[in-house]
Design a protein around this motif. Structure first.
Motif, PDB file in Angstrom:
ATOM      1  N   SER A  66       0.831  -1.201   0.000  1.00 16.42           N
ATOM      2  CA  SER A  66       0.000   0.000   0.000  1.00 16.42           C
ATOM      3  C   SER A  66       0.868   1.253   0.000  1.00 16.42           C
ATOM      4  N   THR A  67       0.540   2.202  -0.875  1.00  7.73           N
ATOM      5  CA  THR A  67       1.288   3.463  -0.874  1.00  7.73           C
ATOM      6  C   THR A  67       0.562   4.506  -0.017  1.00  7.73           C
ATOM      7  N   ARG A  68      -0.642   4.175   0.410  1.00  7.30           N
ATOM      8  CA  ARG A  68      -1.386   5.116   1.257  1.00  7.30           C
ATOM      9  C   ARG A  68      -1.275   4.681   2.714  1.00  7.30           C
ATOM     10  N   MET A  69      -2.352   4.886   3.432  1.00 11.09           N
ATOM     11  CA  MET A  69      -2.337   4.517   4.850  1.00 11.09           C
ATOM     12  C   MET A  69      -2.027   3.045   5.024  1.00 11.09           C
ATOM     13  N   LEU A  70      -1.358   2.722   6.098  1.00  6.70           N
ATOM     14  CA  LEU A  70      -1.067   1.330   6.385  1.00  6.70           C
ATOM     15  C   LEU A  70      -2.370   0.562   6.491  1.00  6.70           C
TER      16      LEU A  70
ATOM     17  N   LEU B 177      -7.771  -4.375   1.096  1.00  3.24           N
ATOM     18  CA  LEU B 177      -7.857  -5.755   0.586  1.00  3.24           C
ATOM     19  C   LEU B 177      -8.989  -5.875  -0.427  1.00  3.24           C
ATOM     20  N   GLU B 178     -10.088  -5.207  -0.101  1.00  2.00           N
ATOM     21  CA  GLU B 178     -11.239  -5.280  -1.009  1.00  2.00           C
ATOM     22  C   GLU B 178     -10.874  -4.725  -2.386  1.00  2.00           C
ATOM     23  N   SER B 179     -10.138  -3.584  -2.369  1.00  2.00           N
ATOM     24  CA  SER B 179      -9.764  -2.995  -3.669  1.00  2.00           C
ATOM     25  C   SER B 179      -8.863  -3.945  -4.448  1.00  2.00           C
ATOM     26  N   ILE B 180      -7.961  -4.599  -3.742  1.00  2.00           N
ATOM     27  CA  ILE B 180      -7.054  -5.514  -4.443  1.00  2.00           C
ATOM     28  C   ILE B 180      -7.839  -6.651  -5.085  1.00  2.00           C
ATOM     29  N   PHE B 181      -8.712  -7.270  -4.281  1.00  4.07           N
ATOM     30  CA  PHE B 181      -9.440  -8.414  -4.829  1.00  4.07           C
ATOM     31  C   PHE B 181     -10.391  -8.004  -5.954  1.00  4.07           C
ATOM     32  N   SER B 182     -10.887  -6.772  -5.876  1.00  8.87           N
ATOM     33  CA  SER B 182     -11.803  -6.371  -6.946  1.00  8.87           C
ATOM     34  C   SER B 182     -11.051  -6.263  -8.281  1.00  8.87           C
ATOM     35  N   VAL B 183      -9.764  -5.943  -8.212  1.00  7.47           N
ATOM     36  CA  VAL B 183      -8.976  -5.894  -9.458  1.00  7.47           C
ATOM     37  C   VAL B 183      -8.872  -7.296 -10.059  1.00  7.47           C
ATOM     38  N   PHE B 184      -8.594  -8.277  -9.212  1.00  6.56           N
ATOM     39  CA  PHE B 184      -8.494  -9.650  -9.731  1.00  6.56           C
ATOM     40  C   PHE B 184      -9.846 -10.141 -10.245  1.00  6.56           C
ATOM     41  N   ARG B 185     -10.898  -9.720  -9.560  1.00  5.45           N
ATOM     42  CA  ARG B 185     -12.228 -10.137 -10.015  1.00  5.45           C
ATOM     43  C   ARG B 185     -12.532  -9.502 -11.367  1.00  5.45           C
TER      44      ARG B 185
ATOM     45  N   SER C 100      -2.620 -14.315 -18.174  1.00  8.00           N
ATOM     46  CA  SER C 100      -3.046 -13.708 -19.436  1.00  8.00           C
ATOM     47  C   SER C 100      -3.490 -12.247 -19.243  1.00  8.00           C
ATOM     48  N   ARG C 101      -3.955 -11.878 -18.033  1.00  5.77           N
ATOM     49  CA  ARG C 101      -4.414 -10.505 -17.819  1.00  5.77           C
ATOM     50  C   ARG C 101      -3.485  -9.748 -16.873  1.00  5.77           C
ATOM     51  N   LEU C 102      -2.276 -10.272 -16.684  1.00  2.00           N
ATOM     52  CA  LEU C 102      -1.406  -9.712 -15.648  1.00  2.00           C
ATOM     53  C   LEU C 102      -1.073  -8.230 -15.879  1.00  2.00           C
ATOM     54  N   ASP C 103      -0.829  -7.849 -17.130  1.00  2.00           N
ATOM     55  CA  ASP C 103      -0.467  -6.444 -17.391  1.00  2.00           C
ATOM     56  C   ASP C 103      -1.582  -5.503 -16.934  1.00  2.00           C
TER      57      ASP C 103
ATOM     58  N   ASP D   3      -3.870  -1.604 -12.963  1.00  2.00           N
ATOM     59  CA  ASP D   3      -4.936  -1.181 -12.047  1.00  2.00           C
ATOM     60  C   ASP D   3      -4.424  -1.071 -10.613  1.00  2.00           C
ATOM     61  N   LEU D   4      -3.616  -2.052 -10.190  1.00  2.00           N
ATOM     62  CA  LEU D   4      -3.123  -2.038  -8.809  1.00  2.00           C
ATOM     63  C   LEU D   4      -2.204  -0.842  -8.560  1.00  2.00           C
ATOM     64  N   ARG D   5      -1.463  -0.466  -9.608  1.00  5.13           N
ATOM     65  CA  ARG D   5      -0.476   0.619  -9.414  1.00  5.13           C
ATOM     66  C   ARG D   5      -1.131   1.965  -9.137  1.00  5.13           C
ATOM     67  N   GLU D   6      -2.455   2.033  -9.323  1.00  7.01           N
ATOM     68  CA  GLU D   6      -3.138   3.298  -9.013  1.00  7.01           C
ATOM     69  C   GLU D   6      -3.037   3.639  -7.533  1.00  7.01           C
ATOM     70  N   TYR D   7      -2.931   2.625  -6.692  1.00  2.79           N
ATOM     71  CA  TYR D   7      -2.857   2.937  -5.262  1.00  2.79           C
ATOM     72  C   TYR D   7      -1.861   2.073  -4.496  1.00  2.79           C
ATOM     73  N   ALA D   8      -1.021   1.339  -5.212  1.00  2.00           N
ATOM     74  CA  ALA D   8      -0.080   0.472  -4.496  1.00  2.00           C
ATOM     75  C   ALA D   8       1.187   0.250  -5.318  1.00  2.00           C
ATOM     76  N   GLU D   9       2.230  -0.146  -4.614  1.00  2.00           N
ATOM     77  CA  GLU D   9       3.440  -0.561  -5.341  1.00  2.00           C
ATOM     78  C   GLU D   9       3.325  -2.053  -5.598  1.00  2.00           C
ATOM     79  N   VAL D  10       3.714  -2.437  -6.797  1.00  2.00           N
ATOM     80  CA  VAL D  10       3.526  -3.844  -7.155  1.00  2.00           C
ATOM     81  C   VAL D  10       4.850  -4.450  -7.597  1.00  2.00           C
ATOM     82  N   SER D  11       5.197  -5.604  -7.061  1.00  2.00           N
ATOM     83  CA  SER D  11       6.340  -6.330  -7.626  1.00  2.00           C
ATOM     84  C   SER D  11       5.906  -7.747  -7.973  1.00  2.00           C
TER      85      SER D  11
END
Ligand code: ADP
Ligand code: ASP
Ligand code: MG
Length: 463
Positions: A324-328, A334-342, A366-369, A374-382
């Motif tokens: 998370s790049t915002r508040m801890l 978690l909900e936002s993360i899972f909604s991206v995968f959904r 297949s949809r990883l990019d 989407d995740l990078r809008e509010y988080a750092e992703v590796s």
């Protein structure tokens, strides 16, 4: 009524197919429905010919199809003796392979290969094996009906991995199959394939014949669903990785589901779901050694003292680490993360969370990019690729102390990058580098099963 499903190796050549026919004959008094896979290797060859075509290698594709055609001719001529029948089926085979070659030519010209075309092509394997096997039964004097699974296995249009629409499948299966069962005619049908509402051919995903068999058995209230394959049953590990693996006499639906989901190819991951609904036992049996009693998969197996029953592994895993790049750990994170995968229809296998980060594993990239964007809008992703999941399964794990300690001790210097104690509490899953999988499974097997615990549920396979 029972369902008998024969995998590719159980029909791979005339000898195997005849052997499987005899296995069905032994069970005729139980009213079997036969669900058959393509002959071993056929699905791979069909998919490869399509892929070669789109790469412009039409000649190679055509050669592969001709070889596959020839394999079917040899099986046919050695399973069926009646000349007129052989002639008729030879014509059918010729027609099917001409169609396949035409499809491949089209793909090569257009330079485009859709999942829909892939399904049209890969479905042919089951259609051919079932056609030949049905004639084999007739030749043996058994009143047989070949029923095209596309007439009852209605699915959505997710080509390559279609989901059966169970309510409709139930109605249609009863309508198409039950009358034959009632009049004591042997039904032969295909696993793996289905059809959309519009009649377009689909497939249920690789290894999907087990799933077809389980659905048919469940909707028709079978007494048992038999999965005939090339190993003695569900074993303590994949015998290709651990040649000394032991057969399990009995395991629970829950254990089998976890194992299948985390890579035990002996069962398609969805196989157990329908059977659980009606508590129908699934039995895994070896068509090459039918005298072996196989593995019973049941709702409540007798209690055993074995904490760990089996080890599965799944390669080709990608770990997505989201920080998370915002508040801890703000609520809603978690909900936002899972909604991206959904949103991108990508299933997540394992999840592990810390105060500031979430790690997830996926096997479909297949949809990883899009997911990462989407995740990078509010988080750092590796991302960490070429990972594998090890899954250690056993109902008694939840009540046995010291299992985790033994697992880590056995793994020794193999680095574990993620751990997840399954929510079902009957498994522990670890992520390691793909490169270490074979060694890791062997080490764990040595720890838990060598020497074999003197317990009722394990059976040594004699060769
Ligand atoms: P079929 O064509 O009959 O469906 P599969 O190749 O799909 O057969 O599945 C059988 C294979 O599953 C075995 O040959 C074995 O290598 C593999 N396998 C993986 N894990 C296990 C396990 N725990 N027990 C038994 N077989 C396993
Ligand atoms: N023939 C299909 C495959 O190879 C389905 C199956 O064998 O279950 O994936
Ligand atoms: Mg299989």
């Amino acid at each position: 009524m029972i369902v008998m499903k024969f995998g590719g190796t159980s029909v791979e050549d005339a000898r195997s197919m005849k052997n499987s026919i005899q296995l069905v004959k032994r069970e005729l008094h139980k009213g079997p429905i036969v669900v058959v896979s393509a002959i071993a290797g056929a699905t791979n060859t069909l998919l490869s010919s399509a892929r070669l075509s789109v790469e412009g290698k039409l000649e190679q594709a055509t050669q592969q199809l001709s070889d596959l055609h020839e394999r079917h001719v040899v099986v046919l001529e050695n399973v069926v003796e009646t000349r007129s029948t052989v002639q008729q089926i030879l014509m059918e085979l010729k027609k099917r392979f001409e169609e396949l070659k035409n499809l491949c030519t089209g793909i090569a010209i257009l330079g485009e290969l859709t999942n829909r075309s892939l399904d049209a092509i890969s479905s042919v394997g089951e259609r051919l094996s079932s056609m030949i096997m049905a004639e084999g039964f007739k030749e043996d004097g058994i009143g047989t009906e070949l029923v095209d699974a596309r007439s009852f296995m209605v699915t959505d249009d997710h080509f390559g991995n279609a989901t059966p629409l169970l309510d409709e499948v139930e109605l249609l299966t009863k309508a198409k199959l039950s009358p034959h069962v009632r009049s004591n005619r042997l039904v032969v049908t295909q696993g793996f394939i289905g059809s959309t509402h519009k009649g377009v051919t689909t497939t249920l995903g690789r290894g999907g014949s087990d799933y077809s068999a389980a659905i048919i058995g469940t909707v028709l209230n079978a007494q048992e669903i038999q999965i005939w394959t090339d190993v003695d049953g569900v074993m303590t590990a994949d015998p290709r990785i651990v040649p000394d693996a032991r057969k399990l006499k009995v395991i629970s639906f829950r254990e089998a589901s976890e194992l299948a989901y985390f890579g035990a190819k002996v069962l398609h991951p969805s196989t157990i779901l329908p059977a659980v609904k009606k508590n129908i036992p699934v039995v895994v049996l070896n068509s090459k050694r039918p005298q072996s009693s196989g593995t019973q998969i049941v709702e409540n197996p007798p209690k055993s003292n074995a904490a760990v029953k089996s080890i599965a592994s799944k390669r080709g895993i990608t770990v997505v680490n989201v920080q998370s790049t915002r508040m801890l750990m703000a609520y809603g994170f978690l909900e936002s993360i899972f909604s991206v995968f959904r949103k991108h229809k990508t299933p997540v296998d394992l999840v592990s969370t810390s105060e500031v980060a979430v790690s997830l594993t996926i096997d479909n990239v297949s949809r990883l990019d899009d997911i990462v964007n989407d995740l990078r809008e509010y988080a750092e992703v590796s991302l960490y690729e070429k990972k594998a999941i090890l899954c250690i399964v056993g109902e008694q794990m939840q009540t046995t102390a010291g299992i985790a300690d033994r697992i880590f001790h056995a793994l020794g210097d193999i680095n574990v990058t993620m751990i997840s104690q399954g929510a079902s509490e009957i498994n522990m899953s670890l992520v390691i580098d793909e490169y270490h999988v074979t060694e890791a499974v062997r080490r764990l097997h040595r720890e838990f099963f060598e020497p074999v615990p003197e317990l009722e549920i394990f059976e040594t396979v004699e060769n």
